[in-house]
Design an enzyme around this catalytic site. Structure first.
Site, short mmCIF file in Angstrom:
data_model
loop_
_atom_site.label_atom_id
_atom_site.label_comp_id
_atom_site.label_asym_id
_atom_site.label_seq_id
_atom_site.Cartn_x
_atom_site.Cartn_y
_atom_site.Cartn_z
CE LYS A 1 -5.67 6.75 9.25
NZ LYS A 1 -6.64 6.82 8.06
CB ALA B 1 -0.96 -0.06 1.23
#
Length: 324
Positions: A93, A9
């Site tokens: 998160k 990512a």
């Protein structure tokens, strides 16, 4: 600590891998569903990490911990898999899709004897710590907190943050920061009300405004994917105020806080730091010492409870309590 990186990512390749490499720790392995992408991510890393073409294979690498930056809906599943392999977990998160899933993940990691920390890097920036100190020690009777985190996803209809199946949405992606900031200044709210828009007809909130209610204060929060990039907060108290821009991801830039106490205005400057590196070091130090990570179970669950309440209010069109 030897980290395994669970996917390539952008936040992993652009922020976390460089942060780990700048710390006393190392990137020892990188996994992707496409091993060529893992090899590309490993290019230039002095430690020459092992690369793998599946997420499962990462758990057989010679590593101590896993960094999990997968899409939101996959956080709990793959963090659980890492815990099953006896690996400590630093997970982006929001830790899970809701409070119930987050609580179950903490329970599972505790049963497996591994550490779990939600990666909320802005909390490790010295300015965040100083802003909270000023509000706590110099501002009297805070009445209002206002915070915004927005950026534009226009022209990117396939972005995973627009996917309901992957638990996308502006509140989950960037709104969780203003929620955290409001709680850092005011503590835990009693009630929430919110209004959300799906301006792309994609099934997630692309614009959201929320109000958190306290006995003697309130907070207004805004997040979204439709307007220009802005991240800021302002705290207003009876004897003064505090305000700052570029508060959640300053990317190593020099930053400041401006505040006023009894009419005397001051500005404090902070040299650029890598908050991701500070986060990595804090996590590793906690694991080594056996202490609870600095963003622990109660902090993460408290933030998720507010997020759940905001979504509940937006869905039902009414104020809802923030569950304990």
């Amino acid at each position: 600590m030897r980290f395994g990186i669970l996917s390539t990512a952008d936040i992993a390749t652009g922020s976390m891998i460089p942060a780990i490499e700048d710390s006393p720790h190392t990137v020892a392995a990188i996994a992707s569903r496409d091993e060529e992408r893992a090899r590309e991510a490993a290019d230039g890393i002095d430690a020459a990490p092992e690369t793998y073409g599946s997420y499962e294979a990462l758990f057989d690498a010679d590593i101590d911990a896993v960094y999990n930056p997968l899409p939101n809906a996959l956080h709990a599943q793959w963090s659980r898999r890492a815990a099953d392999a006896g690996l400590d977990v630093l997970c982006e998160k929001p830790l899970a899709v809701d409070t119930e899933e987050a609580e179950a993940l903490f329970d599972h990691c505790a049963d497996e004897g591994v550490a779990l920390m939600e990666a909320f890097m802005y909390q490790f920036h010295p300015r965040t710590e100083r802003a909270r100190e000023i509000v706590r020690e110099e501002l009297e009777t805070v009445r209002n907190v206002a915070s915004t985190f927005t950026f534009s996803l226009r022209g990117d209809p396939d972005d995973i943050r627009l996917s309901p199946e992957l638990a996308g949405g502006s509140l989950m992606d960037v709104g969780c920061y203003p929620v955290s900031a409001a709680r850092g200044f005011l503590g835990e709210p009693e009630r929430a009300s919110a209004h959300a828009l799906d301006t792309r007809d994609c099934g997630v909130d692309t614009e959201l405004a929320a109000r958190l209610e306290y006995d003697e204060a309130h907070a207004q929060l805004r997040c979204g994917f439709d307007t220009r990039h802005r991240q800021c907060y302002r705290v207003d108290a009876e004897n003064g105020w505090l305000a700052a821009e570029n508060v959640y991801n300053p990317s190593g830039a020099d930053v400041s806080i401006t505040y006023s106490v009894e009419g005397e205005e001051r500005t404090e400057e902070f040299e650029g730091v890598d908050a991701y590196r500070l986060e990595v070091e804090a996590f590793a130090d906690a694991v080594e010492s056996g202490d609870e990570p600095p963003i622990g179970r109660e902090e993460t669950l408290a933030n998720m409870r507010v997020i759940d309440a905001i979504y509940g209010s937006a869905d039902r069109g009414e104020r809802v309590p923030v569950d304990e």
